[in-house]
Scaffold this active site. Structure first.
Site, PDB file in Angstrom:
ATOM      1  N   GLY A  66       0.789  -1.276  -0.005  1.00  0.00           N
ATOM      2  CA  GLY A  66       0.088   0.105  -0.177  1.00  0.00           C
ATOM      3  C   GLY A  66       0.904   1.170   0.056  1.00  0.00           C
ATOM      4  N   CYS A  67       0.298   2.479  -0.056  1.00  0.00           N
ATOM      5  CA  CYS A  67       1.041   3.772  -0.215  1.00  0.00           C
ATOM      6  C   CYS A  67       1.462   4.168   1.074  1.00  0.00           C
ATOM      7  CB  CYS A  67       0.091   4.540  -0.830  1.00  0.00           C
ATOM      8  SG  CYS A  67      -1.711   5.044   0.150  1.00  0.00           S
ATOM      9  N   TYR A  68       0.671   4.142   2.185  1.00  0.00           N
ATOM     10  CA  TYR A  68       1.351   4.381   3.453  1.00  0.00           C
ATOM     11  C   TYR A  68       2.366   3.422   3.807  1.00  0.00           C
ATOM     12  CZ  TYR A  68      -2.405   7.853   4.734  1.00  0.00           C
ATOM     13  OH  TYR A  68      -3.197   8.916   4.653  1.00  0.00           O
TER      14      TYR A  68
END
Length: 344
Positions: free
Chosen positions: A149-151
């Site tokens: 994921g991005c985070y």
């Protein structure tokens, strides 16, 4: 040419995949699916892709057509890949999943955070977590890749050098992260409306965000022990970008942290350790598959601050997926991804 299929091509990560693959000299998108937009030409839905996909239209997902591809990307909500991935893998097709379906190694933990039973727990043993800076060799041999994921991407890349070296207190980690609105997806939602998100910033999911167990899993593996992480995400009035301000306690003041980070990422084509004293900006990575990092020790104390920025749709999603594609098929890792960020 690598024959590519994309399941779920109408969201932001789907169109970003299309944009990146249009510039890839060894990949050709043969199938793109959407139940709601079946029959619509890609170039009609996304005018920025006119001249690149003029003969390609969305179609209803068909396992036979997808199985004829060398690799299939899933750019879908969680749960969708559970139903199709097994059949594609059995047919010999590689799967690169941009959703959260195969990121967590524990099916019960996944069910806890995503509110439904895991639909394909038997595939978890085959899933490789697609963070190239950690799992490059495993990615080369993978059948099923779970794109981070991005985070989690921005946070793990920022903390990794400290934890791998055993320097940071693993029980006292803080990730204060800001995201652009595109991270919420393309679906209509009140919180994503311009009048709601513009000229405002807010924290959300402070009690627990779905990316928390994913980040914790990666940091635990890096540290070789249990970790304590406080993760607070924020929504900011920008379209693209993740800015992570990371805090760790490092008692050993003799360590040259700048040298540590530069050495750790010296051979990584998509991690840029900036000069000492730098403050990376999200605009510097907009549209680029790059994580820019700066490390600070304010006032020479025990607290170390790491600043980590990415484009949530590129290094935080579709760009990292293409990076995995390149590794998986033995190509130059930078192929189709070497463009600079967009300024202004």
């Amino acid at each position: 040419m690598i024959k590519v299929g994309i399941v779920g091509g109408t969201g932001y990560t789907g169109v970003e995949l299309l944009r990146l693959l249009a510039q890839h000299p060894q990949a050709e998108v043969a199938v793109i699916t959407s139940r709601s937009e079946a029959g619509v030409a890609v170039a009609d839905m996304y005018p920025n892709l006119r001249g690149h996909y003029d003969g390609l239209a969305f179609s209803v997902p068909d396992s036979k057509a997808l199985s004829a591809c060398d690799v299939v990307f899933f750019a879908t909500p969680h749960g969708v890949a559970h139903a199709l991935a097994g059949e594609l893998l059995a047919a010999g097709t590689k799967v690169i999943d941009l959703s959260a379906d195969f990121r967590l190694q524990d099916a019960a933990e996944w069910a806890k955070w995503y509110g439904q039973p895991h639909g394909a727990p038997e595939l978890l043993k085959d899933a490789v977590y697609g963070l190239p800076e950690v799992n490059r060799e495993k990615i080369r041999l993978a059948r099923l890749i779970a794109v981070p994921g991005c985070y989690p991407t921005a946070t793990q890349l920022g903390f990794l050098p400290l934890l791998e070296a055993g320097l940071a207190d693993p029980s006292r980690l803080i990730a204060d992260c800001k995201s652009g609105v595109s991270g919420a997806g393309r679906g209509a939602a009140v919180g994503s409306l311009f009048c709601e998100a513009g000229e405002s910033m807010k924290a959300y999911a402070v009690k627990g965000h779905r990316h928390l167990p994913e980040i914790s899993q990666g940091l635990r593996l890096a540290a070789g022990t249990d970790i304590g992480l406080t993760f607070v995400p924020h929504l900011t009035p920008m379209i693209r970008g993740i800015h992570s301000t990371l805090y760790a306690t490092v008692a050993d003041k003799s360590v040259d942290l700048q040298a540590l980070f530069e050495k750790r990422y010296a051979d990584e084509p998509f991690v840029d350790v900036m000069p000492a004293g730098s403050h990376p900006e999200t605009r510097s990575v907009r549209g680029a598959n790059v994580c820019r990092i700066a490390v600070h020790r304010p006032q020479g104390g025990d607290l170390v601050v790491v600043l980590s920025v990415i484009d949530n749709l590129v290094k935080g999603a579709s760009g990292q997926a293409v990076q995995n594609l390149n590794i998986l098929f033995g190509l130059d890792e930078r192929m189709g991804l070497s463009h600079a960020g967009l300024l202004p």
